[in-house]
Design a protein around this motif. Structure first.
Motif, short mmCIF file in Angstrom:
data_model
loop_
_atom_site.label_atom_id
_atom_site.label_comp_id
_atom_site.label_asym_id
_atom_site.label_seq_id
_atom_site.Cartn_x
_atom_site.Cartn_y
_atom_site.Cartn_z
N LEU A 6 0.83 -1.22 0.00
CA LEU A 6 0.00 0.00 0.00
C LEU A 6 0.86 1.26 0.00
N GLU A 7 1.94 1.25 0.77
CA GLU A 7 2.83 2.40 0.81
C GLU A 7 3.52 2.59 -0.55
N GLU A 15 1.00 4.10 -2.82
CA GLU A 15 0.81 5.51 -2.49
C GLU A 15 1.96 6.35 -3.05
N GLN A 16 3.19 5.88 -2.88
CA GLN A 16 4.37 6.59 -3.41
C GLN A 16 4.28 6.69 -4.94
N ALA A 37 1.57 6.63 -6.71
CA ALA A 37 0.48 7.56 -7.03
C ALA A 37 0.94 9.00 -6.87
N LEU A 38 1.72 9.28 -5.80
CA LEU A 38 2.24 10.64 -5.58
C LEU A 38 3.20 11.05 -6.70
#
Length: 113
Positions: A14-15, A18-19, A21-22
């Protein structure tokens, strides 16, 4: 970690998502900024070319010539009015000379006494 009892969740996955996606969001923002800048430059170039095109049209030249003729006619009219106004200045100048001459005569007659 698990939700309830049946679905395992990988926190590191998930992290990572998220990275990613950022990073994708940052890249998309930079891309959109670049596109916006290019579109603004293209719009400015288009506007400039349209202005050049309009200024080279015969109608544009005719309008400019017409405006210049109107301004010249207005200038000539104002010069004529000034010439008429200056005619009265000549009369005033003659009156000032006559008054000065009378004052000089008066002054010289007072100095003799």
């Amino acid at each position: 970690m698990t939700i309830g009892n049946s679905i395992p969740i990988d926190v590191s996955l998930l992290e990572d998502m998220e990275q990613s996606a950022l990073q994708l969001s940052s890249q998309l923002e930079a891309l959109l900024s670049g596109i916006q800048a290019n579109l603004q430059r293209a719009a400015a170039a288009t506007l400039g070319s349209v202005k050049v095109y309009e200024s080279t049209l015969v109608d544009g030249v005719c309008e400019q010539v017409k405006a210049c003729v109107e301004q010249t006619t207005d200038l000539i009219s104002r010069c004529d009015e000034m010439d008429k106004d200056m005619a009265s200045v000549v009369a005033v100048a003659a009156q000032v000379r006559a008054i000065k001459q009378a004052v000089d005569i008066l002054g010289s007659s007072l100095n003799k006494k």
